[in-house]
Design an enzyme around this catalytic site. Structure first.
Site, PDB file in Angstrom:
ATOM      1  N   CYS A  81      41.127  49.576  44.645  1.00 26.12           N
ATOM      2  CA  CYS A  81      41.092  48.763  45.854  1.00 26.12           C
ATOM      3  C   CYS A  81      40.138  49.424  46.831  1.00 26.12           C
ATOM      4  N   ASP A  82      39.987  48.843  47.995  1.00 27.27           N
ATOM      5  CA  ASP A  82      38.940  49.274  48.910  1.00 27.27           C
ATOM      6  C   ASP A  82      39.323  50.486  49.768  1.00 27.27           C
ATOM      7  N   GLY A  85      48.566  35.528  51.697  1.00 26.33           N
ATOM      8  CA  GLY A  85      48.624  36.959  51.967  1.00 26.33           C
ATOM      9  C   GLY A  85      49.914  37.537  51.445  1.00 26.33           C
ATOM     10  N   CYS A 125      41.300  55.987  47.173  1.00 28.72           N
ATOM     11  CA  CYS A 125      42.024  57.260  47.048  1.00 28.72           C
ATOM     12  C   CYS A 125      41.187  58.229  46.217  1.00 28.72           C
ATOM     13  N   GLY A 185      49.347  32.932  63.107  1.00 27.27           N
ATOM     14  CA  GLY A 185      48.105  32.481  63.737  1.00 27.27           C
ATOM     15  C   GLY A 185      48.057  32.627  65.241  1.00 27.27           C
ATOM     16  N   LYS A 211      48.362  50.706  40.581  1.00 24.88           N
ATOM     17  CA  LYS A 211      47.092  50.149  40.093  1.00 24.88           C
ATOM     18  C   LYS A 211      46.145  51.268  39.660  1.00 24.88           C
ATOM     19  N   PHE A 267      50.787  30.399  54.891  1.00 26.96           N
ATOM     20  CA  PHE A 267      49.711  31.386  55.000  1.00 26.96           C
ATOM     21  C   PHE A 267      49.476  31.999  53.628  1.00 26.96           C
ATOM     22  N   ASP A 281      48.100  35.603  67.069  1.00 27.87           N
ATOM     23  CA  ASP A 281      47.836  36.977  67.511  1.00 27.87           C
ATOM     24  C   ASP A 281      46.988  37.041  68.786  1.00 27.87           C
ATOM     25  N   GLN A 314      43.788  41.856  44.775  1.00 24.60           N
ATOM     26  CA  GLN A 314      43.150  40.558  44.979  1.00 24.60           C
ATOM     27  C   GLN A 314      43.231  39.706  43.711  1.00 24.60           C
TER      28      GLN A 314
HETATM   29  N1  MGD Z   1      41.442  32.289  49.454  1.00 22.92           N
HETATM   30  C1  MGD Z   1      41.446  33.582  49.789  1.00 22.92           C
HETATM   31  N2  MGD Z   1      40.292  34.262  49.777  1.00 22.92           N
HETATM   32  C2  MGD Z   1      40.285  35.577  50.071  1.00 22.92           C
HETATM   33  C3  MGD Z   1      41.452  36.261  50.449  1.00 22.92           C
HETATM   34  C4  MGD Z   1      42.664  35.512  50.464  1.00 22.92           C
HETATM   35  O1  MGD Z   1      43.748  36.039  50.779  1.00 22.92           O
HETATM   36  N3  MGD Z   1      42.631  34.186  50.129  1.00 22.92           N
HETATM   37  N4  MGD Z   1      41.392  37.593  50.758  1.00 22.92           N
HETATM   38  C5  MGD Z   1      40.121  38.119  51.227  1.00 22.92           C
HETATM   39  C6  MGD Z   1      40.096  39.588  51.229  1.00 22.92           C
HETATM   40  S1  MGD Z   1      41.194  40.384  52.254  1.00 22.92           S
HETATM   41  C7  MGD Z   1      39.218  40.310  50.491  1.00 22.92           C
HETATM   42  S2  MGD Z   1      39.168  42.004  50.656  1.00 22.92           S
HETATM   43  C8  MGD Z   1      38.287  39.662  49.550  1.00 22.92           C
HETATM   44  C9  MGD Z   1      38.209  40.437  48.243  1.00 22.92           C
HETATM   45  O2  MGD Z   1      37.211  39.961  47.477  1.00 22.92           O
HETATM   46  P1  MGD Z   1      36.680  40.855  46.253  1.00 22.92           P
HETATM   47  O3  MGD Z   1      36.648  42.278  46.585  1.00 22.92           O
HETATM   48  O4  MGD Z   1      35.430  40.216  45.836  1.00 22.92           O
HETATM   49  O5  MGD Z   1      37.836  40.757  45.198  1.00 22.92           O
HETATM   50  P2  MGD Z   1      38.026  39.771  43.998  1.00 22.92           P
HETATM   51  O6  MGD Z   1      37.783  38.385  44.399  1.00 22.92           O
HETATM   52  O7  MGD Z   1      39.320  40.095  43.416  1.00 22.92           O
HETATM   53  O8  MGD Z   1      36.868  40.097  42.967  1.00 22.92           O
HETATM   54  C10 MGD Z   1      36.629  41.355  42.480  1.00 22.92           C
HETATM   55  C11 MGD Z   1      35.997  41.171  41.109  1.00 22.92           C
HETATM   56  O9  MGD Z   1      35.281  42.351  40.797  1.00 22.92           O
HETATM   57  C12 MGD Z   1      35.541  42.737  39.484  1.00 22.92           C
HETATM   58  N5  MGD Z   1      35.408  44.198  39.463  1.00 22.92           N
HETATM   59  C13 MGD Z   1      36.328  45.120  39.779  1.00 22.92           C
HETATM   60  N6  MGD Z   1      35.824  46.350  39.679  1.00 22.92           N
HETATM   61  C14 MGD Z   1      34.525  46.209  39.311  1.00 22.92           C
HETATM   62  C15 MGD Z   1      33.467  47.124  39.056  1.00 22.92           C
HETATM   63  O10 MGD Z   1      33.635  48.337  39.130  1.00 22.92           O
HETATM   64  N7  MGD Z   1      32.278  46.600  38.694  1.00 22.92           N
HETATM   65  C16 MGD Z   1      32.065  45.270  38.589  1.00 22.92           C
HETATM   66  N8  MGD Z   1      30.860  44.841  38.262  1.00 22.92           N
HETATM   67  N9  MGD Z   1      33.054  44.373  38.830  1.00 22.92           N
HETATM   68  C17 MGD Z   1      34.260  44.842  39.181  1.00 22.92           C
HETATM   69  C18 MGD Z   1      36.926  42.239  39.166  1.00 22.92           C
HETATM   70  O11 MGD Z   1      37.019  41.967  37.779  1.00 22.92           O
HETATM   71  C19 MGD Z   1      37.034  40.991  40.026  1.00 22.92           C
HETATM   72  O12 MGD Z   1      36.722  39.833  39.310  1.00 22.92           O
HETATM   73  O13 MGD Z   1      38.737  38.345  49.264  1.00 22.92           O
HETATM   74  C20 MGD Z   1      38.936  37.599  50.435  1.00 22.92           C
HETATM   75  N10 MGD Z   1      39.118  36.237  50.028  1.00 22.92           N
HETATM   76  N1  MGD Z   2      48.680  46.302  46.069  1.00 26.03           N
HETATM   77  C1  MGD Z   2      47.676  45.792  46.792  1.00 26.03           C
HETATM   78  N2  MGD Z   2      47.283  46.423  47.904  1.00 26.03           N
HETATM   79  C2  MGD Z   2      46.262  45.916  48.639  1.00 26.03           C
HETATM   80  C3  MGD Z   2      45.549  44.769  48.233  1.00 26.03           C
HETATM   81  C4  MGD Z   2      46.005  44.110  47.060  1.00 26.03           C
HETATM   82  O1  MGD Z   2      45.476  43.073  46.640  1.00 26.03           O
HETATM   83  N3  MGD Z   2      47.062  44.649  46.369  1.00 26.03           N
HETATM   84  N4  MGD Z   2      44.499  44.310  48.978  1.00 26.03           N
HETATM   85  C5  MGD Z   2      43.899  45.215  49.952  1.00 26.03           C
HETATM   86  C6  MGD Z   2      43.137  44.435  50.925  1.00 26.03           C
HETATM   87  S1  MGD Z   2      41.571  43.913  50.498  1.00 26.03           S
HETATM   88  C7  MGD Z   2      43.595  44.144  52.131  1.00 26.03           C
HETATM   89  S2  MGD Z   2      42.628  43.265  53.202  1.00 26.03           S
HETATM   90  C8  MGD Z   2      44.890  44.602  52.563  1.00 26.03           C
HETATM   91  C9  MGD Z   2      45.692  43.505  53.199  1.00 26.03           C
HETATM   92  O2  MGD Z   2      46.968  43.957  53.438  1.00 26.03           O
HETATM   93  P1  MGD Z   2      47.730  43.612  54.755  1.00 26.03           P
HETATM   94  O3  MGD Z   2      46.875  43.913  55.918  1.00 26.03           O
HETATM   95  O4  MGD Z   2      49.003  44.313  54.704  1.00 26.03           O
HETATM   96  O5  MGD Z   2      47.827  42.014  54.650  1.00 26.03           O
HETATM   97  P2  MGD Z   2      48.854  41.098  53.867  1.00 26.03           P
HETATM   98  O6  MGD Z   2      49.634  41.881  52.856  1.00 26.03           O
HETATM   99  O7  MGD Z   2      48.123  39.924  53.389  1.00 26.03           O
HETATM  100  O8  MGD Z   2      49.833  40.566  54.987  1.00 26.03           O
HETATM  101  C10 MGD Z   2      50.420  41.455  55.872  1.00 26.03           C
HETATM  102  C11 MGD Z   2      51.458  40.785  56.714  1.00 26.03           C
HETATM  103  O9  MGD Z   2      50.885  39.799  57.567  1.00 26.03           O
HETATM  104  C12 MGD Z   2      51.922  38.901  57.896  1.00 26.03           C
HETATM  105  N5  MGD Z   2      51.351  37.715  58.535  1.00 26.03           N
HETATM  106  C13 MGD Z   2      51.076  36.509  57.987  1.00 26.03           C
HETATM  107  N6  MGD Z   2      50.495  35.711  58.920  1.00 26.03           N
HETATM  108  C14 MGD Z   2      50.408  36.436  60.061  1.00 26.03           C
HETATM  109  C15 MGD Z   2      49.877  36.169  61.375  1.00 26.03           C
HETATM  110  O10 MGD Z   2      49.341  35.118  61.655  1.00 26.03           O
HETATM  111  N7  MGD Z   2      49.950  37.183  62.297  1.00 26.03           N
HETATM  112  C16 MGD Z   2      50.522  38.371  62.007  1.00 26.03           C
HETATM  113  N8  MGD Z   2      50.550  39.298  62.969  1.00 26.03           N
HETATM  114  N9  MGD Z   2      51.045  38.638  60.787  1.00 26.03           N
HETATM  115  C17 MGD Z   2      50.953  37.696  59.823  1.00 26.03           C
HETATM  116  C18 MGD Z   2      52.623  38.703  56.572  1.00 26.03           C
HETATM  117  O11 MGD Z   2      53.948  38.280  56.776  1.00 26.03           O
HETATM  118  C19 MGD Z   2      52.546  40.095  55.941  1.00 26.03           C
HETATM  119  O12 MGD Z   2      53.741  40.817  56.094  1.00 26.03           O
HETATM  120  O13 MGD Z   2      45.650  45.098  51.484  1.00 26.03           O
HETATM  121  C20 MGD Z   2      44.961  45.998  50.674  1.00 26.03           C
HETATM  122  N10 MGD Z   2      45.927  46.564  49.787  1.00 26.03           N
HETATM  123  S1  SF4 Z   3      45.225  54.395  43.761  1.00 26.34           S
HETATM  124 FE1  SF4 Z   3      45.914  52.382  44.472  1.00 26.34          FE
HETATM  125  S2  SF4 Z   3      45.788  52.467  46.722  1.00 26.34           S
HETATM  126 FE2  SF4 Z   3      44.554  54.147  45.901  1.00 26.34          FE
HETATM  127  S3  SF4 Z   3      42.454  53.298  45.740  1.00 26.34           S
HETATM  128 FE3  SF4 Z   3      43.429  53.060  43.718  1.00 26.34          FE
HETATM  129  S4  SF4 Z   3      44.268  50.990  43.798  1.00 26.34           S
HETATM  130 FE4  SF4 Z   3      43.866  51.562  45.944  1.00 26.34          FE
HETATM  131 MO    MO Z   4      40.734  42.651  52.165  1.00 23.27          MO
END
Ligand code: MGD
Ligand code: MGD
Ligand code: SF4
Ligand code: MO
Length: 723
Positions: A11-12, A597, A15, A217, A47, A595, A219, A605
């Site tokens: 993830c982003d 998330g 670690c 929504g 993960k 929502f 905030d 993701q």
């Molecule tokens: N509808 C909707 N859209 C969202 C979100 C949502 O909640 N709803 N969340 C948003 C958020 S918070 C984020 S951070 C973004 C995330 O968006 P992205 O970071 O683009 O994540 P993914 O869409 O899961 O796509 C990642 C892809 O990269 C591939 N991949 C993983 N590791 C590697 C690698 O080392 N090399 C290569 N070449 N490929 C790799 C995986 O197989 C996967 O298909 O999406 C956003 N978009």
């Molecule tokens: N295991 C795991 N970890 C991850 C990821 C993953 O895919 N898997 N993705 C990573 C990424 S790219 C991101 S961006 C982060 C996201 O991680 P977080 O920032 O934690 O986001 P979410 O888990 O989508 O939602 C967090 C909280 O937002 C609440 N929420 C929903 N709507 C609203 C609103 O309108 N206002 C407020 N204040 N709260 C609301 C939800 O109830 C939920 O408890 O997680 C990261 N960590």
């Molecule tokens: S160990 Fe888990 S929380 Fe840490 S970067 Fe990898 S996927 Fe993300």
């Molecule tokens: Mo994200």
């Protein structure tokens, strides 16, 4: 067995893990450990532990594939890397000759491909295309851009010394952003206060001193409420306001439009609780409001982010120890921003950036306006923080791809990004992809997006490459990632993709590095180290930080101050002040709100569903319903249900959750079935499960300044699904 220090890019949050390297040299036999295994310090999640099994999966793409038959039919031929690159370059030249360089768009997530080093942007800038989009448009990149409009950089919380943490939705937990979870827990153990704003009784809400269950929504309105209390009670730093802000009087008048009873009626939170939270935030400092994706994905995103910026600045928490620190770049390591060469893109081409006219906040229009102050304060005219400050607008880009409006985009590269499922309006993205003359995925798996492409190029994985990270330009903290094993088959890094394409397109002199290691050596040269010696000596290397640096340099904004009121936004026709914009009127046919998330512990993701031990823990997606709603809809735990918005529908089972408030439905992000063979039109289950088809991107659901979609509170309805 050997050892390396490597950044997990599962993830982003990256670690830093210890990889135990097997004699077999095979990625599947690697063992992943936390660098510091003590409970509370172990920065690793499931993960990370199970990642090697994912990379060794038989479905991994390890040779370049060229499409046979129609798009999505699922028939592929293996081709050599060079042959694939030759053909991609030829077809790209045809598109550029016919439609111009802006007809190439790229979508990427630099965090999972890791070895871009700014080269993707360099390539596009030399070619002449401004149309780069990314998931960072709705995750941190856009926050960075909006923060730059207010005070010129995106600050980073100092958890080690903070007295108070306010989480606007953001919910790090044991298996989600583990290092931040650990830091928050440690801060609490030291006595720091925790305030959580979340409609749901989340994991962090359970552990908080104060939980504000606001409506999804809302905030931005909540921030107005906090500011009202802070300004009325004189809890702000007047010296800072006088010396370092512009627009305070107008800003204060705007805040005065939000007495607590108004804020309470918008957010649904008791006024006394709002006041209490505001006082704790202002008085238990130094305080932090960590970045949150929750406000990146709202109709009032720009206002919410600006109001959080104002809270930090007005309460004296900006660039102070224990508050939120403006890092700047590492002073002796060449930054990716400096490599990107935005100066090489002619202004006329920058001006064609899709969506910048209507929604300029994270596009070149904003970056150009901030160029001089950035050069003066940070020594870099184009600080592309989180890669998110020179982006095209995703929705506008998909429209250009689908409909040729305002001009055609006919070539699209998707690099480590499951584009189809990772933005709003999947229906539009699907049309956009099908309308391309050239579609290339740089991937590890045949995702629903890759299934529609002409080529799938095999990407390497994080244990298979050397890399360097400064958290995407956010911090001066630099960490190396050491390669542990060779990539399988013909898997390569994204460095190789851009270099090989650049050489074929006539830019060889601008891509002189033969290997990514050579490039890393060059980036580290000013420090007097090469990559190998840097990695051995410095698991973490922090540039000089310092506090209140603005006292010497001013802020990197046009006024040199914190812009509470923005002349730039005003010049583009927007309200210069943060504001509150109501959503569409209640829709009687869609009485609930949904929502997307609440991250899944097991998956990042849209990824990871192919990893058997993780999938066994969570085989299918579930929507969360409040007990009262489930009862009213006559739905029991596990029942199949259909969730519909006016935009689209998904089918998934119901989970009845006491932590959900009545009226609100949670839809998980990013589900599909990697095990389902391609070619049957379902895109391996994406059309059943992907949340992106529920999310509209019409103007009523977009934030005006950035044009990002509203994911936090979309009118919906739920009913039992047959079968
Ligand atoms: N509808 C909707 N859209 C969202 C979100 C949502 O909640 N709803 N969340 C948003 C958020 S918070 C984020 S951070 C973004 C995330 O968006 P992205 O970071 O683009 O994540 P993914 O869409 O899961 O796509 C990642 C892809 O990269 C591939 N991949 C993983 N590791 C590697 C690698 O080392 N090399 C290569 N070449 N490929 C790799 C995986 O197989 C996967 O298909 O999406 C956003 N978009
Ligand atoms: N295991 C795991 N970890 C991850 C990821 C993953 O895919 N898997 N993705 C990573 C990424 S790219 C991101 S961006 C982060 C996201 O991680 P977080 O920032 O934690 O986001 P979410 O888990 O989508 O939602 C967090 C909280 O937002 C609440 N929420 C929903 N709507 C609203 C609103 O309108 N206002 C407020 N204040 N709260 C609301 C939800 O109830 C939920 O408890 O997680 C990261 N960590
Ligand atoms: S160990 Fe888990 S929380 Fe840490 S970067 Fe990898 S996927 Fe993300
Ligand atoms: Mo994200």
């Amino acid at each position: 067995m050997g050892q390396t220090r490597t950044l997990c890019s599962g993830c982003d949050i990256y670690c830093q893990v210890r990889l135990e390297v097997p004699r077999s040299g095979r990625v599947g036999d690697l063992r992943v450990h936390a660098l510091d295994p003590r409970p509370g310090n172990a920065n690793i999640c499931m993960k990370g532990v199970h990642a090697p099994a994912g990379f060794a999966h038989p479905d991994r793409v390890i040779r370049p594939l060229r499409r046979l038959g129609a798009r999505g039919e699922g028939r592929w031929a293996e081709v050599g890397w060079d042959e694939a690159m030759d053909e991609i370059a030829e077809r790209l030249k045809t598109v550029v000759d016919r439609y111009g360089p802006e007809a190439l768009a790229v979508s990427t997530s630099q965090w999972n491909t890791q070895t871009d080093n700014g080269l993707g942007r360099r390539f596009m800038n030399l070619l002449g295309s401004p149309n780069w989009i990314s998931g960072v448009a709705i995750c941190a990149g856009n926050t960075a851009a909006v923060n730059r409009l207010v005070y010129g950089w995106f600050p980073f919380p100092d958890y080690r010394k903070t007295g108070c943490i306010a989480l606007f939705g953001h919910n790090p937990k044991t298996h989600s952003w583990t290092p931040i979870h650990n830091q928050i827990r440690k801060a609490q153990a030291r006595g720091a206060r925790l305030i959580v704003l979340d409609p749901r009784r989340s994991e962090n809400a359970e552990l908080a001193d104060l939980w504000l269950p606001l409506r999804a929504g809302t905030d931005a309105a909540m921030c107005f409420g906090w500011l009202k209390v802070i300004l009325d009670e004189g809890l702000h730093d007047r010296g800072f306001v006088d010396r370092w802000t512009v627009g305070f009087d107008a800003f204060r008048r705007r805040v005065d439009e939000f007495p607590l009873d108004r804020v309470a009626s918008i957010t649904g939170v008791d006024p006394e609780l709002i006041a209490q939270a505001a006082r704790i935030y202002a008085a238990s400092g130094p305080s932090v409001i960590p970045w949150t994706p929750v406000t990146d994905q709202q109709r009032n995103s720009t206002s919410a982010i600006r109001l959080m910026c104002a809270l930090r600045a007005l309460t004296g928490n900006l660039d102070v120890e224990g508050g939120e620190v403006l890092h700047g770049f590492h002073d002796r390591i060449r930054s990716e921003s400096s490599i990107e060469r935005h100066d090489a893109l002619p202004p006329g081409q920058r001006g064609k950036q899709l969506g910048a006219g209507a929604h300029p906040a994270f596009t070149y229009r904003a970056a150009e306006a901030l160029r001089e102050p950035a050069a003066k304060v940070w020594g870099e005219p184009w600080p592309n923080l989180i890669n998110g400050t020179c982006m095209a607008n995703p929705s506008a880009t998909f429209r250009a791809m689908a409909d040729g409006d305002p001009y055609p985009v006919k070539a699209f590269f998707t690099l480590g990004n499951n584009t189809l499922m990772s933005f709003a309006n999947m229906q539009l993205i699907h049309r956009a992809l099908l309308n391309q003359d050239l579609l290339v995925a740089f991937e590890q798996f045949r995702t629903p997006t890759a299934q529609l492409c002409d080529f799938i190029l095999p990407g390497d994985a994080w244990p298979e490459r050397n890399a360097l990270s400064d958290s995407f330009g956010w911090t001066a903290i630099q960490r190396p990632s050491q390669k542990a094993v060779e990539p399988p088959g013909e898997c390569r890094g994204v460095f190789d993709f851009w270099r090989d394409l650049a050489h074929r397109m006539g830019f060889a002199e601008h891509f002189p590095w033969a290997t990514v290691e050579e490039m890393l050596d060059w980036r580290l040269e000013p420090l007097g180290l090469d990559f190998e010696s840097f990695a051995e000596a410095h698991p973490v290397h922090v540039g000089e930080l310092g506090y209140r640096k603005y006292e010497r340099t001013g802020f990197a904004t046009p006024s040199g101050k914190v812009e509470l009121s923005s002349a730039l936004l005003e010049s583009w026709g927007f309200d210069p002040l943060p504001n509150w914009r109501e959503g569409p009127a209640p829709d009687p046919d869609y009485p609930l709100q949904m929502f997307t998330g609440v991250r899944e512990d097991e998956y990042f993701q849209t990824g990871h569903r192919h990893i058997a031990p993780l999938r066994a823990r969570k085989p299918e997606p579930r929507m969360f319903l409040a007990p009262a709603d489930a009862q009213a809809l006559d739905l029991a735990e596990g029942d199949p249900a259909l969730i519909e918005t006016r935009h689209g529908a998904c089918r998934m089972a119901v989970a009845i959750r006491a932590d959900m408030p009545a009226g609100l439905v949670r839809v998980p992000h990013g589900w599909w079935r990697p095990e389902q063979a391609e070619g049957d039109g379902s895109l391996s289950g994406a059309w059943d499960w992907a949340d992106a088809q529920l999310c509209p991107d019409d103007e009523a659901h977009l934030d005006p300044e950035q044009g990002v979609p509203h994911f936090k509170g979309v009118a919906c309805r739920v009913r039992r699904a047959e079968g």
